[in-house]
Scaffold this active site. Structure first.
Site, PDB file in Angstrom:
ATOM      1  N   VAL A   4       0.324  -1.571  -0.024  1.00 28.89           N
ATOM      2  CA  VAL A   4       0.197   0.054   0.043  1.00 28.89           C
ATOM      3  C   VAL A   4       1.018   0.637  -0.074  1.00 28.89           C
ATOM      4  O   VAL A   4       1.584   1.704   0.920  1.00 28.89           O
ATOM      5  CB  VAL A   4      -0.961   0.661   1.421  1.00 28.89           C
ATOM      6  CG1 VAL A   4      -1.823   1.273   0.834  1.00 28.89           C
ATOM      7  CG2 VAL A   4      -1.533  -1.416   1.138  1.00 28.89           C
TER       8      VAL A   4
ATOM      9  N   ILE B  10      -0.689   8.219   0.185  1.00 25.92           N
ATOM     10  CA  ILE B  10       0.148   9.879  -0.038  1.00 25.92           C
ATOM     11  C   ILE B  10      -0.184  10.631   0.838  1.00 25.92           C
ATOM     12  O   ILE B  10      -1.290  10.688   0.625  1.00 25.92           O
ATOM     13  CB  ILE B  10      -0.227  10.174  -1.705  1.00 25.92           C
ATOM     14  CG1 ILE B  10       0.384   9.180  -2.660  1.00 25.92           C
ATOM     15  CG2 ILE B  10       0.533  11.143  -1.866  1.00 25.92           C
ATOM     16  CD1 ILE B  10      -0.027   9.427  -3.984  1.00 25.92           C
TER      17      ILE B  10
ATOM     18  N   CYS C  49     -13.417  27.017  10.808  1.00 20.93           N
ATOM     19  CA  CYS C  49     -13.820  25.804  10.300  1.00 20.93           C
ATOM     20  C   CYS C  49     -14.851  24.742  10.423  1.00 20.93           C
ATOM     21  O   CYS C  49     -15.285  24.356  10.235  1.00 20.93           O
ATOM     22  CB  CYS C  49     -11.922  24.848  10.197  1.00 20.93           C
ATOM     23  SG  CYS C  49     -10.860  25.859   8.982  1.00 20.93           S
TER      24      CYS C  49
ATOM     25  N   SER D 224       7.260  16.916   5.461  1.00 22.58           N
ATOM     26  CA  SER D 224       7.204  17.121   6.969  1.00 22.58           C
ATOM     27  C   SER D 224       8.068  16.191   7.856  1.00 22.58           C
ATOM     28  O   SER D 224       8.036  14.762   7.926  1.00 22.58           O
ATOM     29  CB  SER D 224       6.101  17.017   7.690  1.00 22.58           C
ATOM     30  OG  SER D 224       6.205  17.243   9.479  1.00 22.58           O
TER      31      SER D 224
ATOM     32  N   THR E  30       5.225  11.791   2.743  1.00 22.05           N
ATOM     33  CA  THR E  30       5.137  13.049   3.119  1.00 22.05           C
ATOM     34  C   THR E  30       6.332  14.830   2.956  1.00 22.05           C
ATOM     35  O   THR E  30       7.365  13.899   2.931  1.00 22.05           O
ATOM     36  CB  THR E  30       4.833  13.663   5.440  1.00 22.05           C
ATOM     37  OG1 THR E  30       4.629  14.420   5.668  1.00 22.05           O
ATOM     38  CG2 THR E  30       6.234  12.707   5.915  1.00 22.05           C
TER      39      THR E  30
ATOM     40  N   GLN F 233       7.058  14.981  11.103  1.00 18.84           N
ATOM     41  CA  GLN F 233       6.029  13.673  10.959  1.00 18.84           C
ATOM     42  C   GLN F 233       7.373  12.528  10.698  1.00 18.84           C
ATOM     43  O   GLN F 233       6.508  11.262  11.419  1.00 18.84           O
ATOM     44  CB  GLN F 233       5.268  13.713   9.533  1.00 18.84           C
ATOM     45  CG  GLN F 233       4.362  14.740  10.149  1.00 18.84           C
ATOM     46  CD  GLN F 233       2.733  15.180   8.756  1.00 18.84           C
ATOM     47  OE1 GLN F 233       3.396  14.517   7.514  1.00 18.84           O
ATOM     48  NE2 GLN F 233       2.025  15.631   9.492  1.00 18.84           N
TER      49      GLN F 233
ATOM     50  N   TRP G 130       1.700  11.106  10.662  1.00 17.68           N
ATOM     51  CA  TRP G 130       2.789  10.316  11.639  1.00 17.68           C
ATOM     52  C   TRP G 130       2.244   8.584  11.364  1.00 17.68           C
ATOM     53  O   TRP G 130       2.301   8.525  12.004  1.00 17.68           O
ATOM     54  CB  TRP G 130       1.911  11.591  12.874  1.00 17.68           C
ATOM     55  CG  TRP G 130       2.219  12.757  12.988  1.00 17.68           C
ATOM     56  CD1 TRP G 130       3.884  12.729  13.485  1.00 17.68           C
ATOM     57  CD2 TRP G 130       1.897  13.698  12.683  1.00 17.68           C
ATOM     58  NE1 TRP G 130       3.535  14.267  13.455  1.00 17.68           N
ATOM     59  CE2 TRP G 130       2.368  14.963  13.234  1.00 17.68           C
ATOM     60  CE3 TRP G 130       0.227  13.878  12.227  1.00 17.68           C
ATOM     61  CZ2 TRP G 130       2.056  16.426  13.126  1.00 17.68           C
ATOM     62  CZ3 TRP G 130      -0.465  15.661  12.385  1.00 17.68           C
ATOM     63  CH2 TRP G 130       0.492  16.719  12.651  1.00 17.68           C
ATOM     64  N   GLY G 131       1.917   9.107  10.930  1.00 10.95           N
ATOM     65  CA  GLY G 131       1.797   7.348  10.537  1.00 10.95           C
ATOM     66  C   GLY G 131       0.618   6.875  10.945  1.00 10.95           C
ATOM     67  O   GLY G 131       0.029   5.171  11.104  1.00 10.95           O
TER      68      GLY G 131
END
Length: 386
Positions: A169, A172, A357, A197, A195, A200, A176-177
């Site tokens: 798999v 994308i 938001c 980052s 990533t 991360q 942080w997994g």
């Protein structure tokens, strides 16, 4: 209690009264008794909001020029009344034109959001998020807590993809997994995640050191079967497509097709907007997610045309309201630990980000979509798991 002086209505200029009248149409008062009413400490913020939209409104809030007990309620009413469509200024028009003409999410700028946002500190995000560190919308249908909602979302993704032990798999925008860890633990798959980052990657490599997971600091445009040691069985992207940009949507979909095995499936989990030709929010762009660009359903349709087949489309955007309110509660509870490091302006900035938001999703101005995609169509058709 806030004891700062309030601006009386009699002191407003003609243009400021115009803004007050617009707000009244949405049921928002100035210095009223409702929690969503504005408490005005400096009336110039109304002129700035008229001239610069949410950029002026947001900067005024961070600077302490106005307050509100319920920012989420304020924005829900503002957006349900479509007042943002009333603001037409040269600055906003230029911002929209620039987003259309310039590729602000090219290879050089793709790393900006990692440095500016996701690298703020793993301890900071751990305090705000659930134990798995999932920084995307939870699935609240049968959940009572943030942790339950995020695990339900991860389980939903795994089931939609039909994961089986031993599958490869590609994730994308792996964050942080959270998805990769869950999928490896519960479904026995092998994952590669990318990533932009560095924080991360460092966190995920340490946390999931014992699982068959590979975390890369890499731009999605560098992905191919050659860089992945062959095509993968599944591709997933959760909460990353918002950073791709309209000028790169089709290139992203071609990367997905190129990396995916012929009988594979992909799942795209993304925030979306209701209209195609809208301005990128200038305050969010400047202070939260640089170069972000929310897609419309039509833009995603254009991007997959003759590249991928849309097998399923699921909207559970209303769940993002509850997710954001849970993040905000965690953020406020943890704030004393971070106050000295980040300062009060940062505190107000993140409160404004999270609650505005939440209000936007509550008003259904923003959506959350999960698309299931295939290369050339699932034989006999795809059936969403119940």
């Amino acid at each position: 209690m806030d004891t700062r002086a309030l601006v009386p209505a009699s002191a407003l200029t003609a243009s400021q009264r115009q803004v007050a009248e617009l707000l009244a149409r949405a049921g928002i008062g100035l210095d009223g008794a409702n929690p969503w009413d504005m408490r005005l400490h400096d009336a110039t913020v109304l002129d700035d909001a008229l001239a610069r939209g949410n950029l002026g409104l947001g900067e005024g809030y961070v600077a302490g020029l106005w307050d509100c007990d319920s920012l989420d309620g304020f924005f829900e009413r503002l957006l349900r009344a479509h007042l943002e469509r009333e603001a037409h200024s040269p600055r906003l028009a230029w911002h929209a034109l620039h987003a259309k003409l310039v590729n602000r999410q090219n290879r050089r700028h793709a790393w900006d959001v990692g440095r500016a946002h996701y690298d703020l500190g793993n301890d900071f995000f751990a305090a705000m998020l659930d134990p798995r560190m999932a920084y995307s919308c939870g699935y609240w249908r049968d959940a009572n807590t943030l942790a339950e909602a995020q695990e339900a979302k991860l389980e939903l993704v795994c089931r939609k993809l039909g994961l089986k032990p031993g599958m490869r798999v590609l994730d994308i925008g792996c964050g942080w997994g959270s998805f990769m860890g869950y999928a490896a633990e519960r479904y026995g798959v092998h994952c590669i995640g990318v990533t932009v980052s560095k924080e991360q990657v460092a966190f995920a490599r340490e946390r999931y050191a014992g699982l068959p997971l590979e975390f890369r600091l890499q731009d999605y445009r560098e992905l191919s079967p050659d860089t992945l040691d062959g095509a993968v069985d599944r591709v997933v992207s959760i909460g990353m497509f918002e950073h791709v940009g309209r000028r790169n949507h089709r290139a992203f979909m071609r990367v997905v097709r190129c990396c995916l095995a012929d009988d594979g499936l992909a799942l795209l989990h993304t925030i979306g907007k209701r209209r195609r030709n809208t301005t990128i929010d200038p305050w969010i762009d400047k202070y939260v997610f640089p170069n972000g660009d929310l897609p419309s359903i039509g833009q995603i349709g254009d991007a997959i045309e003759d590249v991928l087949v849309a097998e399923d489309l699921h909207n559970f955007g209303a769940d993002y309201d509850r997710t954001l309110m849970a993040w905000h509660a965690n953020f406020e509870a943890a704030w004393p630990r971070f106050a000295e490091m980040h300062g009060e302006a940062f505190h107000r900035q993140w409160r404004y980000y999270l609650l505005s938001c939440a209000g936007a999703f509550r008003a259904r101005d923003l959506q959350l979509w999960q698309w299931v995609l295939s290369k050339d169509g699932v034989r006999g058709g795809y059936r969403r798991p119940e």
